[in-house]
Design a protein around this motif. Structure first.
Motif, PDB file in Angstrom:
ATOM      1  N   TYR A  47       0.699  -0.902   0.167  1.00 16.64           N
ATOM      2  CA  TYR A  47      -0.246   0.627   0.204  1.00 16.64           C
ATOM      3  C   TYR A  47       0.704   0.892   0.324  1.00 16.64           C
ATOM      4  CZ  TYR A  47      -3.590   3.480   1.012  1.00 16.64           C
ATOM      5  OH  TYR A  47      -4.737   4.057   1.377  1.00 16.64           O
ATOM      6  N   ASP A  48       0.874   2.076  -0.964  1.00 12.67           N
ATOM      7  CA  ASP A  48       1.234   3.275  -1.141  1.00 12.67           C
ATOM      8  C   ASP A  48       0.248   4.314  -1.403  1.00 12.67           C
ATOM      9  OD1 ASP A  48       2.945   5.596  -1.473  1.00 12.67           O
ATOM     10  OD2 ASP A  48       3.738   4.730  -3.009  1.00 12.67           O
ATOM     11  N   ASP A  49       0.025   5.738  -0.780  1.00 14.68           N
ATOM     12  CA  ASP A  49      -0.865   6.904  -0.788  1.00 14.68           C
ATOM     13  C   ASP A  49      -0.046   7.867  -0.274  1.00 14.68           C
ATOM     14  OD1 ASP A  49      -0.490   7.015   2.064  1.00 14.68           O
ATOM     15  OD2 ASP A  49      -2.712   7.169   2.131  1.00 14.68           O
ATOM     16  N   SER A  50       1.436   8.111  -1.156  1.00 19.01           N
ATOM     17  CA  SER A  50       2.888   8.941  -1.335  1.00 19.01           C
ATOM     18  C   SER A  50       2.269  10.191  -1.924  1.00 19.01           C
ATOM     19  CB  SER A  50       3.826   8.860  -1.213  1.00 19.01           C
ATOM     20  OG  SER A  50       3.924   7.732  -2.610  1.00 19.01           O
ATOM     21  N   GLU A  51       1.476   9.186  -3.461  1.00 19.70           N
ATOM     22  CA  GLU A  51       1.021   9.956  -4.288  1.00 19.70           C
ATOM     23  C   GLU A  51      -0.285  10.983  -4.751  1.00 19.70           C
ATOM     24  OE1 GLU A  51       1.848   9.030  -8.405  1.00 19.70           O
ATOM     25  OE2 GLU A  51       3.077   7.378  -7.975  1.00 19.70           O
ATOM     26  N   ILE A  67      -3.176   5.645  -5.763  1.00 15.80           N
ATOM     27  CA  ILE A  67      -2.952   5.003  -4.906  1.00 15.80           C
ATOM     28  C   ILE A  67      -2.490   3.792  -4.914  1.00 15.80           C
ATOM     29  CG2 ILE A  67      -4.422   4.541  -2.295  1.00 15.80           C
ATOM     30  CD1 ILE A  67      -6.106   6.183  -2.841  1.00 15.80           C
ATOM     31  N   THR A  68      -1.419   2.820  -4.492  1.00 20.85           N
ATOM     32  CA  THR A  68      -1.293   2.187  -5.060  1.00 20.85           C
ATOM     33  C   THR A  68      -1.418   0.978  -3.877  1.00 20.85           C
ATOM     34  OG1 THR A  68       0.899   2.872  -5.987  1.00 20.85           O
ATOM     35  CG2 THR A  68       0.689   0.526  -5.235  1.00 20.85           C
TER      36      THR A  68
END
Length: 172
Positions: A96-100, A104-105
């Motif tokens: 999980y990655d919501d840095s952008e 969202i990944t």
């Protein structure tokens, strides 16, 4: 995240294409988040359109409704119409990655995407920083502006005692 499970959108098993979902957003929804709200009595509908593709998902989140706010000037309650649109791309990856901001990944093994945080953000972003009741007249605002402290661009003279103390501090 378990308390937000009602806001999971299951995409696994869905055909590619457009899918529509709707959520009623009220006080109970905001109580799921451990933050204090600047509004009360929310009556909001979140319309979610998920466009499923083979390798990614597109979410169009439209929130519309009303909340009660407290006027910054008069401290009176007033009803405020909220409306916001948020578009998010969800792609599959390892973690999980919501840095952008707009991408969202989520892990490739996931079968559902929880939309609660995005609905929450969509509503909160629709609330103005300055809350002024529609009952406040232009004349009231003019009087307030007239008696508000003015920012001046000229520098105020510095007390020489503070300058001496600053020099002592800088030596150490």
């Amino acid at each position: 995240m378990d308390k937000l499970r009602n806001y999971d959108i299951v995409f696994s098993g869905q055909k590619n294409g457009r899918h529509e979902f709707q959520f009623e957003i009220n006080k109970a929804f905001f109580q799921l988040f451990d933050t204090e709200q600047e509004f009360s009595a929310p009556e909001i509908v979140a319309d979610i359109i998920m466009d499923k593709h083979t390798t990614f998902l597109e979410f169009d989140i439209r929130t519309a409704g009303a909340v009660n706010l407290v006027c910054d000037l008069t401290a009176d309650d007033f009803r405020y119409e909220v409306e916001n649109d948020l578009r998010v791309l969800v792609k599959f990856g390892e973690a999980y990655d919501d840095s952008e901001e707009e991408v969202i990944t989520i892990p490739a093994a996931d079968h559902a995407f929880n939309i609660a945080q995005l609905i929450y953000e969509s509503v909160v972003l629709a609330i103005p920083m300055k809350k002024i009741s529609p009952d406040v007249s232009a004349e009231d605002l003019e009087v307030l502006e007239r008696y508000s402290p003015k920012e001046t661009e000229e520098e105020q003279p510095v007390d020489p005692r503070w300058e001496a103390l600053k020099k002592l501090k800088d030596k150490n």
